[in-house]
Design a protein around this motif. Structure first.
Motif, mmCIF file in Angstrom:
data_model
loop_
_atom_site.group_PDB
_atom_site.id
_atom_site.type_symbol
_atom_site.label_atom_id
_atom_site.label_comp_id
_atom_site.label_asym_id
_atom_site.label_seq_id
_atom_site.Cartn_x
_atom_site.Cartn_y
_atom_site.Cartn_z
ATOM 1 N N THR A 118 0.805 -1.230 0.000
ATOM 2 C CA THR A 118 0.000 0.000 0.000
ATOM 3 C C THR A 118 0.834 1.275 0.000
ATOM 4 O O THR A 118 0.276 2.370 -0.126
ATOM 5 C CB THR A 118 -0.939 0.040 1.220
ATOM 6 N N PHE B 207 -7.110 -4.999 -5.289
ATOM 7 C CA PHE B 207 -8.277 -4.223 -5.718
ATOM 8 C C PHE B 207 -9.533 -4.949 -5.225
ATOM 9 O O PHE B 207 -10.203 -5.653 -5.969
ATOM 10 C CB PHE B 207 -8.287 -4.072 -7.238
ATOM 11 N N PHE B 208 -9.808 -4.788 -3.940
ATOM 12 C CA PHE B 208 -10.963 -5.428 -3.309
ATOM 13 C C PHE B 208 -11.320 -4.589 -2.095
ATOM 14 O O PHE B 208 -10.583 -4.574 -1.098
ATOM 15 C CB PHE B 208 -10.630 -6.867 -2.904
ATOM 16 N N GLU B 209 -12.423 -3.874 -2.182
ATOM 17 C CA GLU B 209 -12.715 -2.827 -1.208
ATOM 18 C C GLU B 209 -12.867 -3.316 0.227
ATOM 19 O O GLU B 209 -12.644 -2.559 1.164
ATOM 20 C CB GLU B 209 -13.959 -2.041 -1.635
ATOM 21 N N SER C 207 -10.996 -5.398 1.699
ATOM 22 C CA SER C 207 -9.691 -5.734 2.247
ATOM 23 C C SER C 207 -9.023 -4.515 2.865
ATOM 24 O O SER C 207 -9.096 -3.404 2.315
ATOM 25 C CB SER C 207 -8.780 -6.283 1.146
ATOM 26 N N HIS D 228 -6.719 -2.842 0.314
ATOM 27 C CA HIS D 228 -7.276 -2.284 -0.930
ATOM 28 C C HIS D 228 -6.626 -0.947 -1.260
ATOM 29 O O HIS D 228 -6.407 -0.108 -0.381
ATOM 30 C CB HIS D 228 -8.785 -2.094 -0.780
ATOM 31 N N THR E 213 -7.477 -9.169 -8.184
ATOM 32 C CA THR E 213 -8.876 -8.796 -8.333
ATOM 33 C C THR E 213 -9.773 -9.938 -7.852
ATOM 34 O O THR E 213 -9.345 -11.088 -7.781
ATOM 35 C CB THR E 213 -9.214 -8.482 -9.806
#
Length: 221
Positions: free
Chosen positions: A11, A31-33, A35, A38, A61
């Motif tokens: 990140t 790309f997984f909100e 998480s 993310h 994804t």
């Protein structure tokens, strides 16, 4: 072949620098909100630019739609797209062909029966990832849960594609995992964090060092 080491759930640029300095081959952008790892498309663009030419960029994804994947391919230009959801082999094949980007499919494993899916995904993927199957709870994430599985199930697994191991790995157990499974690579996320989503440079260094040392021991045997 040299062991592949992937540090997933990056990140910050600092985490990229730590991974590269430690000798990691790949960094993963999630790309997984839901998480804690993310990243937005804007943040991912900056991180990808920071990592470009220093490590392979993997975009993780989860059941993403065509529009999102096309944007991802254009804006981030990842080296690999990782599918960590319920994507079927047909879906993986279609995206791989349409975007002309190498793909990696994650397969959740809890028991021997779960390995049956690997052959069909091997036909349409460039790499595979065997991960601990997430628990059946609403709060569970597709990955990054810090859970292990019985590594003996995948020891020596060779479906004709490189296979990476994930799920509950950390500096203290990765050497055993490498020696036992003899797979192509290892993938870590929560195991090198100080808190969810925050990578610890010291843990990254320790993880990569332990993994490389274990591979070296195996080559000398």
């Amino acid at each position: 072949m040299s062991l592949l080491v992937k540090i997933c759930g990056i990140t910050t640029p600092t985490a990229i620098d730590a991974a590269v300095a430690a000798g990691a081959d790949m960094i993963g952008l999630v790309f997984f909100e839901r998480s804690p790892r993310h990243v937005s498309m804007e943040t991912a663009r900056a991180l990808a630019a920071h990592a470009a030419g220093r490590a392979r960029i993997v975009a993780l994804t989860v059941d993403a739609d065509d529009v999102f994947l096309a944007t991802l391919a254009t804006d981030i230009r990842p080296d690999i797209i990782q599918f960590h959801g319920e994507e079927t082999p047909a879906r993986v094949a279609a995206i791989r062909s349409g975007l002309a980007i190498p793909v990696m499919k994650a397969v959740g494993v809890a028991e021997a029966a779960d390995l049956a899916a690997i052959a069909s995904y091997a036909e349409v993927s460039d790499l595979l990832l065997v991960d601990a199957k997430p628990p059946k709870t609403a709060a569970a994430l597709p990955g990054g849960n810090g859970l292990t599985f019985d590594w003996r199930l995948v020891a020596g697994l060779d479906p004709g594609r490189p296979v990476m191991l994930s799920g509950g790995l950390h500096p203290g157990n990765v050497a055993e995992a490498v020696r036992l499974t003899r797979l192509a690579g290892v993938d870590v996320s929560s195991g090198v964090e100080s808190t969810p989503g925050h990578k610890d440079p010291d843990r990254i260094r320790a993880f990569v060092a332990a993994a490389r040392a274990a591979q070296g021991e195996g080559e000398r045997e």
